[in-house]
Design a protein around this motif. Sequence first.
Motif, PDB file in Angstrom:
ATOM      1  N   LYS A  32       0.830  -1.221   0.182  1.00 31.13           N
ATOM      2  CA  LYS A  32      -0.006  -0.118   0.004  1.00 31.13           C
ATOM      3  C   LYS A  32       0.753   1.260   0.131  1.00 31.13           C
ATOM      4  N   SER A 375      -4.726  -7.156   4.676  1.00 30.54           N
ATOM      5  CA  SER A 375      -5.125  -5.547   4.022  1.00 30.54           C
ATOM      6  C   SER A 375      -5.920  -4.847   4.939  1.00 30.54           C
ATOM      7  N   ASN A 379      -4.601  -0.962   6.501  1.00 32.93           N
ATOM      8  CA  ASN A 379      -5.466   0.084   6.196  1.00 32.93           C
ATOM      9  C   ASN A 379      -5.826   0.731   7.486  1.00 32.93           C
ATOM     10  N   ASP A 383      -4.670   4.513   8.597  1.00 38.31           N
ATOM     11  CA  ASP A 383      -5.609   5.404   8.984  1.00 38.31           C
ATOM     12  C   ASP A 383      -5.069   6.186  10.373  1.00 38.31           C
ATOM     13  N   LYS A 388      -8.741  10.012   8.406  1.00 39.42           N
ATOM     14  CA  LYS A 388      -9.618  10.270   7.437  1.00 39.42           C
ATOM     15  C   LYS A 388     -10.333  11.722   7.719  1.00 39.42           C
TER      16      LYS A 388
END
Length: 388
Positions: A32, A375, A379, A383, A388
């Motif tokens: 990623k 995965s 993430n 994060d 976000k």
Amino acid sequence: MSKNRHLTIMVCAVEPSADDLGASLMKALKAKHNEIDFVGSGGPSMIGEGLKSLFPIEPFSVIGPIDALRALPAAVSASRILANNAAKSHADACILIDSWAFAHLAAKTIRKQSPTTKLIKYVAPQVWASRPNRAKTASELFDAMLCLFEFEPEYFEKYGLSSTWVGHSGFQDMRNRPGEGVAFRSKYGISNQTPLLAVLPGSRKSEVQRLQEPFRQSLQLISQRFPNMRTVIVAAPNVAQMLEPMGETWPGTPIIVEKAERHDAFAAANAALAASGTVVTELAIQSTPTVVAYRVGRLTATWARRVITTKYASLINIAAQREVVPEFIQENCEPQKIAAAVINLLSDGNARAAQIGAFPALVTALTGSGDNTQSIAANAVLDEIWPK
């Protein structure tokens, strides 16, 4: 803050099983974001993925408070090394995997010296089995919790700790790659008519030391009932040298294989005798009927009886809330009892069928029905670095 910048992520494992989880997570993070320096602590799997390990992890693979106290000076030193490195490198995040006692100490030390580093706990402490107060402590120490099982996040979220169910990558990997039992038997010259028993005496040296004699005596009794029985011992890297003499002296003309072959070995085996731990669920995933045996020191056993709130040692039994897999723990870890249970699985079709029939639903509950476990974990880590 740019999402294209170079990252420094600390990944810290001090147990063999945590080393595998760490390596898988590192691989997912690299997929990623291709600009990551990994530093921390880990074993061969994590080092193979590019980790710069700051100290050897073998001294920290312990069970219970007595062994933990013996390892405390080394743990304090290791925590300082991690904290100093976090501060010096301005680490974006530190992921502390499993090993609650070490993670607790390291998190406190890192927080003091590098307050901007995000602290993430990967593998929740088993508050549903013992010491539920650790959920509140975790909320005070960490910025996020990555949980292996679906029922765990609620224990931590009620204290305001961001928690994500990521699943267990090792369990999912085994579920998605069934072992080649026929090929394993062919490779080692074991006919389909020959009873094959998988023997798993633990991944820690202290476990092997305590279990090798009751396991050996159990195998002697089982071999009297099944004189043509073969055994396969799966060797974790850090105990492989201890297991070699067992291959020469134990009944069943043992085959000793490396961890990489365990999928095939489990699929080939008619039954298994295993130390309590992650491997019991792995055996269930391969539909291998199993008997569990375990023994710790007396002081550790006294402590465990005071803090453990569940009736069972194996996750399969905890999930079922009944004894699907027979357990012989502490004073019940006796060769006669263990051997009788294994003989029952090797000779009684109903006993085998009962375990095999119960496994699928329990495996789904413990592994989840989806994929991409790492995965999801990667993430969650990113994060925390880039909210976000």
